[in-house]
Each structure stands twice: as C-alpha cells, then as structure tokens.
Design a protein around this motif. Structure first.
Motif, PDB file in Angstrom:
ATOM      1  N   ASP A  47       0.840  -1.187   0.000  1.00  0.00           N
ATOM      2  CA  ASP A  47       0.000   0.000   0.000  1.00  0.00           C
ATOM      3  C   ASP A  47       0.880   1.243   0.000  1.00  0.00           C
ATOM      4  N   ILE A  48       0.249   2.376  -0.149  1.00  0.00           N
ATOM      5  CA  ILE A  48       0.934   3.664  -0.154  1.00  0.00           C
ATOM      6  C   ILE A  48       0.517   4.391   1.115  1.00  0.00           C
ATOM      7  N   ASP A  49       1.451   4.514   2.049  1.00  0.00           N
ATOM      8  CA  ASP A  49       1.168   5.121   3.346  1.00  0.00           C
ATOM      9  C   ASP A  49       1.358   6.632   3.280  1.00  0.00           C
ATOM     10  N   VAL A  50       0.309   7.356   3.643  1.00  0.00           N
ATOM     11  CA  VAL A  50       0.332   8.819   3.689  1.00  0.00           C
ATOM     12  C   VAL A  50      -0.029   9.221   5.119  1.00  0.00           C
ATOM     13  N   ARG A  51       0.780  10.109   5.710  1.00  0.00           N
ATOM     14  CA  ARG A  51       0.522  10.548   7.074  1.00  0.00           C
ATOM     15  C   ARG A  51       0.438  12.062   7.142  1.00  0.00           C
ATOM     16  N   VAL A  52      -0.492  12.531   7.962  1.00  0.00           N
ATOM     17  CA  VAL A  52      -0.664  13.959   8.217  1.00  0.00           C
ATOM     18  C   VAL A  52      -0.473  14.161   9.710  1.00  0.00           C
ATOM     19  N   MET A  53       0.489  14.972  10.070  1.00  0.00           N
ATOM     20  CA  MET A  53       0.799  15.211  11.472  1.00  0.00           C
ATOM     21  C   MET A  53       0.163  16.529  11.900  1.00  0.00           C
ATOM     22  N   LEU A  54      -0.636  16.482  12.962  1.00  0.00           N
ATOM     23  CA  LEU A  54      -1.233  17.688  13.521  1.00  0.00           C
ATOM     24  C   LEU A  54      -0.647  17.933  14.900  1.00  0.00           C
ATOM     25  N   ASP A  55      -0.317  19.191  15.188  1.00  0.00           N
ATOM     26  CA  ASP A  55       0.180  19.470  16.538  1.00  0.00           C
ATOM     27  C   ASP A  55      -0.924  19.141  17.538  1.00  0.00           C
ATOM     28  N   ASP A  56      -0.522  18.946  18.777  1.00  0.00           N
ATOM     29  CA  ASP A  56      -1.430  18.423  19.795  1.00  0.00           C
ATOM     30  C   ASP A  56      -2.686  19.272  19.976  1.00  0.00           C
ATOM     31  N   GLU A  57      -2.531  20.579  19.998  1.00  0.00           N
ATOM     32  CA  GLU A  57      -3.686  21.472  20.203  1.00  0.00           C
ATOM     33  C   GLU A  57      -4.662  21.389  19.037  1.00  0.00           C
ATOM     34  N   ARG A  58      -4.141  21.401  17.837  1.00  0.00           N
ATOM     35  CA  ARG A  58      -5.009  21.333  16.654  1.00  0.00           C
ATOM     36  C   ARG A  58      -5.704  19.979  16.580  1.00  0.00           C
ATOM     37  N   PHE A  59      -4.966  18.915  16.866  1.00  0.00           N
ATOM     38  CA  PHE A  59      -5.550  17.577  16.869  1.00  0.00           C
ATOM     39  C   PHE A  59      -6.710  17.515  17.861  1.00  0.00           C
ATOM     40  N   ALA A  60      -6.482  18.006  19.095  1.00  0.00           N
ATOM     41  CA  ALA A  60      -7.519  17.967  20.137  1.00  0.00           C
ATOM     42  C   ALA A  60      -8.729  18.807  19.746  1.00  0.00           C
ATOM     43  N   ALA A  61      -8.499  19.937  19.091  1.00  0.00           N
ATOM     44  CA  ALA A  61      -9.615  20.801  18.684  1.00  0.00           C
ATOM     45  C   ALA A  61     -10.510  20.106  17.655  1.00  0.00           C
ATOM     46  N   ILE A  62      -9.926  19.296  16.804  1.00  0.00           N
ATOM     47  CA  ILE A  62     -10.697  18.629  15.754  1.00  0.00           C
ATOM     48  C   ILE A  62     -11.234  17.279  16.218  1.00  0.00           C
ATOM     49  N   PHE A  63     -10.388  16.488  16.900  1.00  0.00           N
ATOM     50  CA  PHE A  63     -10.721  15.091  17.187  1.00  0.00           C
ATOM     51  C   PHE A  63     -10.906  14.768  18.661  1.00  0.00           C
ATOM     52  N   ASP A  95      -3.299   4.308   2.157  1.00  0.00           N
ATOM     53  CA  ASP A  95      -3.636   4.243   3.581  1.00  0.00           C
ATOM     54  C   ASP A  95      -3.258   5.595   4.170  1.00  0.00           C
ATOM     55  N   CYS A  96      -4.243   6.464   4.362  1.00  0.00           N
ATOM     56  CA  CYS A  96      -3.996   7.811   4.861  1.00  0.00           C
ATOM     57  C   CYS A  96      -4.442   7.895   6.315  1.00  0.00           C
ATOM     58  N   GLN A  97      -3.555   8.426   7.159  1.00  0.00           N
ATOM     59  CA  GLN A  97      -3.873   8.571   8.573  1.00  0.00           C
ATOM     60  C   GLN A  97      -3.465   9.947   9.069  1.00  0.00           C
ATOM     61  N   ILE A  98      -4.338  10.537   9.851  1.00  0.00           N
ATOM     62  CA  ILE A  98      -4.020  11.769  10.575  1.00  0.00           C
ATOM     63  C   ILE A  98      -3.544  11.346  11.949  1.00  0.00           C
ATOM     64  N   GLN A  99      -2.430  11.917  12.390  1.00  0.00           N
ATOM     65  CA  GLN A  99      -1.874  11.536  13.682  1.00  0.00           C
ATOM     66  C   GLN A  99      -1.544  12.771  14.510  1.00  0.00           C
ATOM     67  N   GLN A 100      -1.690  12.618  15.816  1.00  0.00           N
ATOM     68  CA  GLN A 100      -1.256  13.662  16.744  1.00  0.00           C
ATOM     69  C   GLN A 100       0.271  13.614  16.815  1.00  0.00           C
ATOM     70  N   LEU A 101       0.904  14.748  16.689  1.00  0.00           N
ATOM     71  CA  LEU A 101       2.355  14.832  16.577  1.00  0.00           C
ATOM     72  C   LEU A 101       3.088  14.150  17.735  1.00  0.00           C
ATOM     73  N   THR A 102       2.739  14.480  18.967  1.00  0.00           N
ATOM     74  CA  THR A 102       3.452  13.920  20.115  1.00  0.00           C
ATOM     75  C   THR A 102       3.283  12.406  20.182  1.00  0.00           C
ATOM     76  N   GLU A 103       2.082  11.916  20.040  1.00  0.00           N
ATOM     77  CA  GLU A 103       1.826  10.472  20.123  1.00  0.00           C
ATOM     78  C   GLU A 103       2.564   9.733  19.009  1.00  0.00           C
ATOM     79  N   ALA A 104       2.537  10.258  17.805  1.00  0.00           N
ATOM     80  CA  ALA A 104       3.212   9.610  16.683  1.00  0.00           C
ATOM     81  C   ALA A 104       4.719   9.578  16.888  1.00  0.00           C
ATOM     82  N   ASN A 105       5.282  10.656  17.371  1.00  0.00           N
ATOM     83  CA  ASN A 105       6.729  10.691  17.610  1.00  0.00           C
ATOM     84  C   ASN A 105       7.138   9.738  18.729  1.00  0.00           C
ATOM     85  N   GLU A 106       6.324   9.611  19.766  1.00  0.00           N
ATOM     86  CA  GLU A 106       6.633   8.691  20.856  1.00  0.00           C
ATOM     87  C   GLU A 106       6.561   7.240  20.384  1.00  0.00           C
TER      88      GLU A 106
END
Length: 109
Positions: A47-63, A95-106
């Motif tokens: 598959d073709i993996d695509v990731r979108v990283m959102l900073d923690d505040e922006r991620f929490a505001a949306i999700f 396979d596209c996933q939005i991820q919270q920056l801190t969680e993804a980096n950890e």
C-alpha cells in the motif's frame, strides 16, 4: 543526482495524482501530508502510506483527546474517508492517517 529512486510509487502519473491528493489535504487541513512506509523502500509496496501530522492542540480541537483511531470515531471516519479519496484519486491502495504529533513521535521513535 545519483539516479537512485526516492520512492516506489509505480509511475510518474500515479505520483502526479498522489501529489494532487496531497494538495487537497493541505488545502483542507493546512498541513503537508508525508509519503512514508514501504513505498520509500521496496519496489512493489502493498500500500501507499500517507501521514498527516497535527500538533497536539489542533488535533484535540478537531478530534478530541483520544489519539487511538480505533477508539476515536471521528478520527476513524476521517482516516477512512481520506484513504478512500486517495484510492479514488490515484488508483493506488492509499492508507492515509491523521496523527497527533506527540503520540506519533513517541510511538515511532
């Protein structure tokens, strides 16, 4: 330039379509998506993996606070919708996933 491939997206047209998909994500979320995973390493990726990283505040505001896409229905729906759109736009198994920056980096480091 060494002539080495930097990715294994199957064709120039597929890469063009993948970039158009990425541009649509950038227009919507204001973040640049990244091509990651096996398409950067092996000639015939599953598959073709695509990731979108959102900073923690922006991620929490949306999700909200839940970062696990299995437990977060809004995130799950967004990931599924973006993956389906990517497949439709490109003809690739995206396979596209939005991820919270801190969680993804950890998790990934």
């Amino acid at each position: 330039m060494t002539g080495e491939r930097v990715n294994y997206v199957p064709s120039p047209l597929a890469l063009f379509k993948l970039r158009a998909f990425g541009a649509a994500i950038t227009d919507c979320l204001g973040e640049t998506p990244y091509l990651v995973g096996s398409a950067l390493r092996i000639p015939h990726p599953r598959d073709i993996d695509v990731r979108v990283m959102l900073d923690d505040e922006r991620f929490a505001a949306i999700f909200g606070e839940e970062t696990n896409w299995i437990l977060n229905g809004t995130l799950r729906l967004m990931n599924m919708g973006l993956s389906a759109l990517g497949r439709e736009m490109t003809g690739l198994n995206v396979d596209c996933q939005i991820q919270q920056l801190t969680e993804a980096n950890e998790r990934d480091h």
